[in-house]
Motif scaffolding. Structure first.
Motif, mmCIF file in Angstrom:
data_model
loop_
_atom_site.group_PDB
_atom_site.id
_atom_site.type_symbol
_atom_site.label_atom_id
_atom_site.label_comp_id
_atom_site.label_asym_id
_atom_site.label_seq_id
_atom_site.Cartn_x
_atom_site.Cartn_y
_atom_site.Cartn_z
ATOM 1 N N ARG A 111 7.336 9.400 0.544
ATOM 2 C CA ARG A 111 6.578 9.905 -0.678
ATOM 3 C C ARG A 111 5.844 8.630 -1.228
ATOM 4 O O ARG A 111 4.497 8.727 -1.491
ATOM 5 C CB ARG A 111 7.343 10.436 -1.961
ATOM 6 C CG ARG A 111 6.549 11.168 -2.793
ATOM 7 C CD ARG A 111 7.561 11.598 -4.026
ATOM 8 N NE ARG A 111 7.955 10.712 -4.981
ATOM 9 C CZ ARG A 111 7.509 10.142 -5.829
ATOM 10 N NH1 ARG A 111 6.253 10.643 -6.407
ATOM 11 N NH2 ARG A 111 7.995 9.160 -6.613
ATOM 12 N N GLN A 112 6.424 7.464 -1.227
ATOM 13 C CA GLN A 112 5.472 6.492 -1.908
ATOM 14 C C GLN A 112 4.535 5.905 -0.979
ATOM 15 O O GLN A 112 3.558 5.558 -1.610
ATOM 16 C CB GLN A 112 6.584 5.112 -2.175
ATOM 17 C CG GLN A 112 7.747 5.370 -3.377
ATOM 18 C CD GLN A 112 7.206 5.363 -4.514
ATOM 19 O OE1 GLN A 112 5.947 4.922 -4.798
ATOM 20 N NE2 GLN A 112 7.443 6.100 -5.631
ATOM 21 N N GLN A 113 4.809 5.944 0.199
ATOM 22 C CA GLN A 113 3.788 5.582 1.251
ATOM 23 C C GLN A 113 2.538 6.591 1.019
ATOM 24 O O GLN A 113 1.403 6.076 0.946
ATOM 25 C CB GLN A 113 4.356 5.559 2.729
ATOM 26 C CG GLN A 113 5.156 4.372 3.040
ATOM 27 C CD GLN A 113 5.764 4.619 4.373
ATOM 28 O OE1 GLN A 113 5.759 5.480 5.048
ATOM 29 N NE2 GLN A 113 6.487 3.364 4.892
ATOM 30 N N VAL A 114 2.940 7.747 0.888
ATOM 31 C CA VAL A 114 1.838 8.777 0.780
ATOM 32 C C VAL A 114 0.924 8.548 -0.422
ATOM 33 O O VAL A 114 -0.337 8.533 -0.423
ATOM 34 C CB VAL A 114 2.231 9.981 0.935
ATOM 35 C CG1 VAL A 114 1.305 11.160 0.546
ATOM 36 C CG2 VAL A 114 2.855 10.651 2.312
ATOM 37 N N LEU A 115 1.729 8.158 -1.562
ATOM 38 C CA LEU A 115 1.169 7.711 -2.688
ATOM 39 C C LEU A 115 0.077 6.523 -2.748
ATOM 40 O O LEU A 115 -1.180 6.568 -3.128
ATOM 41 C CB LEU A 115 2.095 7.616 -3.925
ATOM 42 C CG LEU A 115 2.800 8.742 -4.524
ATOM 43 C CD1 LEU A 115 3.792 8.194 -5.558
ATOM 44 C CD2 LEU A 115 1.892 9.782 -5.009
ATOM 45 N N VAL A 116 0.378 5.491 -1.874
ATOM 46 C CA VAL A 116 -0.335 4.330 -1.521
ATOM 47 C C VAL A 116 -1.583 4.714 -0.890
ATOM 48 O O VAL A 116 -2.592 4.272 -1.133
ATOM 49 C CB VAL A 116 0.471 3.366 -0.914
ATOM 50 C CG1 VAL A 116 -0.328 2.150 -0.426
ATOM 51 C CG2 VAL A 116 1.620 2.774 -1.872
ATOM 52 N N GLU A 117 -1.284 5.473 0.320
ATOM 53 C CA GLU A 117 -2.302 5.949 1.081
ATOM 54 C C GLU A 117 -3.390 6.599 0.267
ATOM 55 O O GLU A 117 -4.623 6.689 0.425
ATOM 56 C CB GLU A 117 -2.066 6.757 2.435
ATOM 57 C CG GLU A 117 -1.146 5.935 3.481
ATOM 58 C CD GLU A 117 -0.586 6.796 4.421
ATOM 59 O OE1 GLU A 117 -0.905 8.053 4.570
ATOM 60 O OE2 GLU A 117 0.562 6.165 4.973
ATOM 61 N N SER A 118 -2.928 7.624 -0.542
ATOM 62 C CA SER A 118 -3.515 8.493 -1.512
ATOM 63 C C SER A 118 -4.567 7.762 -2.177
ATOM 64 O O SER A 118 -5.818 8.067 -2.443
ATOM 65 C CB SER A 118 -2.820 9.417 -2.233
ATOM 66 O OG SER A 118 -3.253 9.747 -3.511
ATOM 67 N N ALA A 119 -3.844 6.690 -2.768
ATOM 68 C CA ALA A 119 -4.848 5.688 -3.806
ATOM 69 C C ALA A 119 -5.974 5.123 -3.066
ATOM 70 O O ALA A 119 -6.996 5.058 -3.282
ATOM 71 C CB ALA A 119 -3.842 4.643 -4.512
ATOM 72 N N GLN A 120 -5.539 4.478 -1.741
ATOM 73 C CA GLN A 120 -6.320 3.908 -0.887
ATOM 74 C C GLN A 120 -7.700 4.831 -0.643
ATOM 75 O O GLN A 120 -8.676 4.509 -0.608
ATOM 76 C CB GLN A 120 -5.730 3.415 0.273
ATOM 77 C CG GLN A 120 -4.934 2.059 0.139
ATOM 78 C CD GLN A 120 -3.988 1.714 1.343
ATOM 79 O OE1 GLN A 120 -4.229 2.553 2.139
ATOM 80 N NE2 GLN A 120 -3.501 0.584 1.242
ATOM 81 N N LEU A 121 -7.178 6.235 -0.334
ATOM 82 C CA LEU A 121 -8.412 7.104 0.071
ATOM 83 C C LEU A 121 -9.134 7.313 -0.838
ATOM 84 O O LEU A 121 -10.366 7.639 -0.732
ATOM 85 C CB LEU A 121 -7.940 8.328 0.783
ATOM 86 C CG LEU A 121 -7.086 8.135 2.274
ATOM 87 C CD1 LEU A 121 -6.400 9.390 2.578
ATOM 88 C CD2 LEU A 121 -8.141 7.950 3.380
ATOM 89 N N LEU A 122 -8.488 7.518 -2.098
ATOM 90 C CA LEU A 122 -9.393 7.706 -3.493
ATOM 91 C C LEU A 122 -10.253 6.569 -3.405
ATOM 92 O O LEU A 122 -11.573 6.900 -3.840
ATOM 93 C CB LEU A 122 -8.180 8.034 -4.678
ATOM 94 C CG LEU A 122 -9.032 8.300 -5.910
ATOM 95 C CD1 LEU A 122 -9.679 9.700 -5.575
ATOM 96 C CD2 LEU A 122 -7.873 8.685 -6.895
ATOM 97 N N GLY A 123 -9.903 5.571 -3.509
ATOM 98 C CA GLY A 123 -10.631 4.269 -3.639
ATOM 99 C C GLY A 123 -12.090 4.351 -2.549
ATOM 100 O O GLY A 123 -13.063 4.011 -2.858
ATOM 101 N N LYS A 124 -11.677 4.674 -1.438
ATOM 102 C CA LYS A 124 -12.670 4.713 -0.333
ATOM 103 C C LYS A 124 -13.788 5.834 -0.754
ATOM 104 O O LYS A 124 -14.829 5.618 -0.543
ATOM 105 C CB LYS A 124 -12.171 4.956 0.850
ATOM 106 C CG LYS A 124 -11.382 3.891 1.618
ATOM 107 C CD LYS A 124 -10.866 4.210 3.024
ATOM 108 C CE LYS A 124 -10.260 3.055 3.612
ATOM 109 N NZ LYS A 124 -9.715 3.355 5.170
ATOM 110 N N CYS A 125 -13.117 7.078 -1.296
ATOM 111 C CA CYS A 125 -14.285 8.023 -1.632
ATOM 112 C C CYS A 125 -14.801 7.690 -2.707
ATOM 113 O O CYS A 125 -16.170 7.972 -3.026
ATOM 114 C CB CYS A 125 -13.189 9.354 -2.051
ATOM 115 S SG CYS A 125 -12.574 10.024 -0.708
ATOM 116 N N ASP A 126 -14.249 6.947 -3.770
ATOM 117 C CA ASP A 126 -15.128 6.630 -4.804
ATOM 118 C C ASP A 126 -16.193 5.342 -4.219
ATOM 119 O O ASP A 126 -17.301 5.615 -4.687
ATOM 120 C CB ASP A 126 -14.209 5.617 -5.789
ATOM 121 C CG ASP A 126 -13.371 6.397 -6.726
ATOM 122 O OD1 ASP A 126 -13.671 7.856 -6.720
ATOM 123 O OD2 ASP A 126 -12.276 6.090 -7.332
#
Length: 143
Positions: A111-126
């Motif tokens: 879950r923690q890894q998914v949260l990190v990946e999600s934050a990274q993907l959100l940054g890329k989208c931004d």
């Protein structure tokens, strides 16, 4: 017991019902007995407020009450047997708890890894949104 409550709740309800059946059975016996003496030389007691049923009906009622108590006791027994851990040693249960704890830790790490990946993907989208909007602004200015 077809409802969707957990087994412990079902067991508690069943035990409550069994206690009520015991109480009701004892109350019926107390209110309906025929004052039969316990020793052969004792006289039969009487109470004008008590009108006991005839002996055959009383025995039939006692049989029915006993059957009901046996059925409810069997239900309690079945629920106890269906509880997780029933039939397993304490060592086996502790091993299972440890295994479940390890699975929980692994799931939390994932879950923690998914949260990190999600934050990274959100940054890329931004970043992409900013680049697209910047490019769109430049195109509008140049035309």
């Amino acid at each position: 017991m077809a409802d969707k409550t957990d087994r412990l709740t079902q067991l508690q309800v069943c035990i409550d019902q069994l206690v009520i059946q015991y109480y009701s059975s004892l109350s019926y016996i107390n209110a309906s007995h025929d004052f039969v003496p316990t020793a052969p030389n004792e006289p039969k007691a009487t109470d004008p407020l008590v009108r006991p049923p005839d002996a055959a009906r009383f025995r039939g009622d006692l049989g029915e009450l006993a059957r009901d108590l046996v059925v409810k006791s069997k239900q309690v027994e079945l629920l106890i047997d269906s509880l997780p851990g029933a039939g397993f040693s304490e060592h086996d249960q502790m091993a299972r708890v440890k295994q479940l704890e390890e699975e929980l830790v692994a799931a939390e790490n994932e879950r923690q890894q998914v949260l990190v990946e999600s934050a990274q993907l959100l940054g890329k989208c931004d970043d992409l949104i900013l680049k697209v909007s910047s490019a769109t602004s430049e195109i509008r200015r140049s035309t």
